[in-house]
Design an enzyme around this catalytic site. Structure first.
Site, PDB file in Angstrom:
ATOM      1  N   LYS A 266       0.970  -1.338  -0.185  1.00  0.00           N
ATOM      2  CA  LYS A 266      -0.021   0.061  -0.063  1.00  0.00           C
ATOM      3  C   LYS A 266       0.902   1.351   0.001  1.00  0.00           C
ATOM      4  O   LYS A 266       1.605   1.421   0.853  1.00  0.00           O
ATOM      5  CB  LYS A 266      -0.840   0.086   1.279  1.00  0.00           C
ATOM      6  CG  LYS A 266      -1.871   1.194   1.539  1.00  0.00           C
ATOM      7  CD  LYS A 266      -2.580   1.260   2.510  1.00  0.00           C
ATOM      8  CE  LYS A 266      -3.413   2.690   2.861  1.00  0.00           C
ATOM      9  NZ  LYS A 266      -4.275   2.665   3.862  1.00  0.00           N
ATOM     10  N   ASP A 271      -2.341   9.957   4.134  1.00  0.00           N
ATOM     11  CA  ASP A 271      -3.647   9.726   4.563  1.00  0.00           C
ATOM     12  C   ASP A 271      -4.373  10.899   5.271  1.00  0.00           C
ATOM     13  O   ASP A 271      -4.476  10.625   6.538  1.00  0.00           O
ATOM     14  CB  ASP A 271      -3.865   8.378   4.767  1.00  0.00           C
ATOM     15  CG  ASP A 271      -5.313   8.095   4.839  1.00  0.00           C
ATOM     16  OD1 ASP A 271      -6.121   8.667   4.308  1.00  0.00           O
ATOM     17  OD2 ASP A 271      -5.683   6.962   5.403  1.00  0.00           O
ATOM     18  N   LYS A 278      -9.754  13.087   8.584  1.00  0.00           N
ATOM     19  CA  LYS A 278      -9.375  12.423   9.791  1.00  0.00           C
ATOM     20  C   LYS A 278      -9.225  13.565  10.801  1.00  0.00           C
ATOM     21  O   LYS A 278      -8.765  14.659  10.490  1.00  0.00           O
ATOM     22  CB  LYS A 278      -8.100  11.931   9.814  1.00  0.00           C
ATOM     23  CG  LYS A 278      -7.976  10.501   9.053  1.00  0.00           C
ATOM     24  CD  LYS A 278      -6.595   9.877   9.035  1.00  0.00           C
ATOM     25  CE  LYS A 278      -6.535   8.501   8.132  1.00  0.00           C
ATOM     26  NZ  LYS A 278      -7.304   7.311   8.757  1.00  0.00           N
ATOM     27  N   ASP A 289       1.595   5.923   5.806  1.00  0.00           N
ATOM     28  CA  ASP A 289       0.510   5.094   5.051  1.00  0.00           C
ATOM     29  C   ASP A 289       1.262   4.306   3.845  1.00  0.00           C
ATOM     30  O   ASP A 289       0.524   3.869   3.157  1.00  0.00           O
ATOM     31  CB  ASP A 289      -0.754   5.863   4.765  1.00  0.00           C
ATOM     32  CG  ASP A 289      -2.128   5.123   4.921  1.00  0.00           C
ATOM     33  OD1 ASP A 289      -2.030   3.914   5.608  1.00  0.00           O
ATOM     34  OD2 ASP A 289      -2.995   5.410   4.554  1.00  0.00           O
ATOM     35  N   ASP A 348     -11.940   7.629   3.600  1.00  0.00           N
ATOM     36  CA  ASP A 348     -10.806   7.322   4.135  1.00  0.00           C
ATOM     37  C   ASP A 348     -10.591   5.724   4.203  1.00  0.00           C
ATOM     38  O   ASP A 348      -9.562   5.436   4.504  1.00  0.00           O
ATOM     39  CB  ASP A 348     -11.328   7.967   5.551  1.00  0.00           C
ATOM     40  CG  ASP A 348      -9.960   7.729   6.550  1.00  0.00           C
ATOM     41  OD1 ASP A 348      -8.875   7.823   6.027  1.00  0.00           O
ATOM     42  OD2 ASP A 348     -10.062   7.905   7.806  1.00  0.00           O
ATOM     43  N   GLU A 350      -9.195   4.353   1.662  1.00  0.00           N
ATOM     44  CA  GLU A 350      -8.812   4.545   0.445  1.00  0.00           C
ATOM     45  C   GLU A 350      -7.925   3.532  -0.113  1.00  0.00           C
ATOM     46  O   GLU A 350      -7.741   3.072  -1.112  1.00  0.00           O
ATOM     47  CB  GLU A 350      -8.273   5.972   0.319  1.00  0.00           C
ATOM     48  CG  GLU A 350      -6.749   5.980   0.752  1.00  0.00           C
ATOM     49  CD  GLU A 350      -6.733   5.672   2.269  1.00  0.00           C
ATOM     50  OE1 GLU A 350      -7.560   5.876   2.992  1.00  0.00           O
ATOM     51  OE2 GLU A 350      -5.595   5.203   2.939  1.00  0.00           O
ATOM     52  N   ARG A 352      -7.891   0.284   0.338  1.00  0.00           N
ATOM     53  CA  ARG A 352      -8.412  -0.837  -0.485  1.00  0.00           C
ATOM     54  C   ARG A 352      -8.832  -0.606  -1.857  1.00  0.00           C
ATOM     55  O   ARG A 352      -8.677  -1.485  -2.490  1.00  0.00           O
ATOM     56  CB  ARG A 352      -9.715  -1.448   0.557  1.00  0.00           C
ATOM     57  CG  ARG A 352     -10.994  -0.418   0.477  1.00  0.00           C
ATOM     58  CD  ARG A 352     -11.749  -0.817   1.506  1.00  0.00           C
ATOM     59  NE  ARG A 352     -11.262  -0.619   3.193  1.00  0.00           N
ATOM     60  CZ  ARG A 352     -12.190  -0.774   3.968  1.00  0.00           C
ATOM     61  NH1 ARG A 352     -13.360  -1.389   3.782  1.00  0.00           N
ATOM     62  NH2 ARG A 352     -11.553  -0.347   5.267  1.00  0.00           N
TER      63      ARG A 352
END
Ligand code: BES
Ligand code: MN
Ligand code: ZN
Length: 495
Positions: A266, A271, A278, A289, A348, A350, A352
């Site tokens: 990933k 993020d 967030k 991330d 959020d 994101e 996946r």
């Protein structure tokens, strides 16, 4: 950093780490030798039980003379020592040894633990020990001083001491050395601030790696990503001023490959959560991330250096998840590369979405196994905490083999289920699925989502959201990135 293997009495480091058992007479060649050098003073200190008992994590510094300092490191009781504890002892000893060495080199005695029981968590031979020792030593010595105005002193050499280095043992030490390099590489890249470590920056590093290690490199820009129909990945990237990059490096062994594996990391370089922004405290460490991407770029270098007989693909979809006038929104419907449609329930979730397209891309590579590593869900922290990585997949044999490798590598893993019932969590009336469900079973639900985007029948998913980055130091690793699962993945692929 240089790694040398040497006979016990031939160390040139000025600081030597020597292990001592609790409640058990330690009869090591190194201890005997150091004791002789000290005119029996060292033994007197140890026998004077009040100063040093050899308890787990206990240490004792003793200067034999101007040139040689000894750090005694307690192993605790034989029946209680595990690979993980051994790794913690070494990381801690390395940190202390670093503070006393003058010639910036440290020697570690190579020990083994072959107790009666047949437990791989507890038993380790010299080959296992060489790998654990070199990785743990480098974990202990790791510091990121790029942005400090006064630099830390750097350890230049680690010596591994043992009287008889067979070819097999030398190979184990080599594996340990390159694995520890991969971990350091990954931690440096994760520590880098997000305004520097953009998708383009990481893609450039990938290109350099390819050049240095003679790997095949495909680096796709925004237009090429569009042509590949990676619309889920593109949607995540569209709120950022930084354009996405899709990286695919391939290492091919000189011989016919024993196996072909695609490793997906990933790669969200920051993020913010997107429009579902967030809160500040959750966003604080979100430069991490892209740990998965940094890990696969570290690992492919180690596998190339080690001349592995595996064909390895390192794949990462790199982008930033931001809020802005151009950002993707809740309710948007995205068509992933494999044609499946996704209703955006939460921007959020994101990771996946980017992984969906990376997994579909890997369907075309004709590999035997696909493994993704991702800081995917906060829910895995609720379930397993900061010291256990969640393992999921669609092939129980592969999962078992992987968990076995993690035990051997002094890393903690636990399998979480993927069941068809989870489908209901992501039910959408206007698309094939939503990207999030409720608060229940968040880690498994995310994994179920991913399972829709791979055709592989040996797909493994690692959720490292809890283990990739520590807010507080643990016994082994200080606050910050951990390089988690790199040791396990390399040992898994080499065995
Ligand atoms: N990158 C986060 C997951 C994460 C959380 C990593 C904490 C490291 C520490 C991921 O993209 C995310 O935001 N997940 C959401 C999913 C939710 C919206 C279903 C989460 O876990 O809150
Ligand atoms: Mn997120
Ligand atoms: Zn994320």
């Amino acid at each position: 950093m240089k790694f040398l293997t040497k006979k016990t009495e031939e160390f040139t480091a000025d600081t030597v780490v020597c292990f001592v058992w609790e409640d058990y007479k330690t009869d090591s060649k190194l201890l005997n030798y150091l004791n002789k050098l000290s005119n029996n003073e060292l033994n007197k200190q140890i026998e004077n039980y009040k100063i040093f008992k050899g308890e787990f994590m206990e240490t004792f510094k003793y200067a034999i003379n101007e040139q040689t300092k000894v750090l005694l490191a307690g192993l605790g009781k034989k029946e209680n020592l595990t690979r993980k504890k051994f790794s913690q002892i070494i990381a801690n000893a390395a940190r202390i040894a670093k503070s006393i060495t003058k010639n910036n080199s440290i020697a570690f005695e190579l020990i083994e633990n072959t107790s009666e029981c047949n437990n791989i968590l507890a038993n380790f031979n010299k080959e296992d020990s060489a790998k654990i020792t070199l990785c743990a030593a480098r974990i202990g010595l790791y510091e990121f001083d790029k942005y400090l105005s006064s630099k830390k002193n750097k350890i230049e050499t680690i010596e591994l001491l043992n009287d008889n280095f067979s070819q097999e043992l030398e190979r184990a030490a080599e594996i340990g050395a390159y694995t520890s390099f991969a971990m350091k590489f990954t931690k440096d890249l994760v520590n880098e601030q997000a305004q520097v470590a953009t998708p383009e920056y990481i893609a450039n590093i990938a290109a350099q790696i390819a050049k240095e290690h003679k790997l095949e490199a495909k680096i796709y820009d925004k237009n090429q990503i569009k042509e590949l129909n990676m619309n889920a990945f593109l949607a995540v990237s569209q709120g950022s001023i930084h354009e996405p990059k899709f990286v695919h490096l391939t290492y091919k062994p000189k011989c016919t490959p024993r196996k072909k594996i695609a490793l997906i990391g990933k790669g969200i370089t920051f993020d913010a959560g997107g429009m579902n922004i967030k809160p500040a405290t959750s966003m604080l460490t979100m430069k991490d991330d892209m740990t998965g991407a940094a890990s696969v770029l570290g690992i492919i270098q180690a596998m190339a250096k080690l001349n592995s007989d595996i064909e390895l693909h390192a794949v990462c979809a790199l982008c930033e998840n931001m809020t802005s006038g151009s950002a993707y929104k809740q309710g948007d419907i995205l068509t992933a590369m494999n044609g499946k449609t996704i209703e955006v329930d939460n921007t959020d979730a994101e990771g996946r979405l980017t992984l969906a397209d990376a997994l579909s891309y890997c369907d075309k590579l004709n590999v035997d196994e696909v493994i993704d590593i991702a800081t995917l869900t906060g829910a895995v922290i609720v379930s397993l905490g900061n010291n256990i990585t969640g393992v999921m997949g669609n092939n129980q044999e592969q999962i078992n083999k992987f968990i076995e490798a993690s035990k051997k590598s002094a890393e903690n893993t636990w399998q979480m289920p993927i069941l068809d019932e989870l489908k209901d969590n992501l039910k959408s009336n206007i698309a094939d699925m939503k990207n999030t469900g409720g608060r229940q079973a968040g880690t498994s639900t995310a994994a179920w989502f991913l399972s829709n985007f791979t055709k592989s029948n040996a797909w493994l998913h690692l959720d490292i959201a809890g283990t990739a980055y520590l807010d507080k130091s643990n016994k082994e690793t200080l606050q910050g990135p951990t390089g988690v699962m790199i040791r396990t993945l390399i040992n898994y692929m080499l065995s």
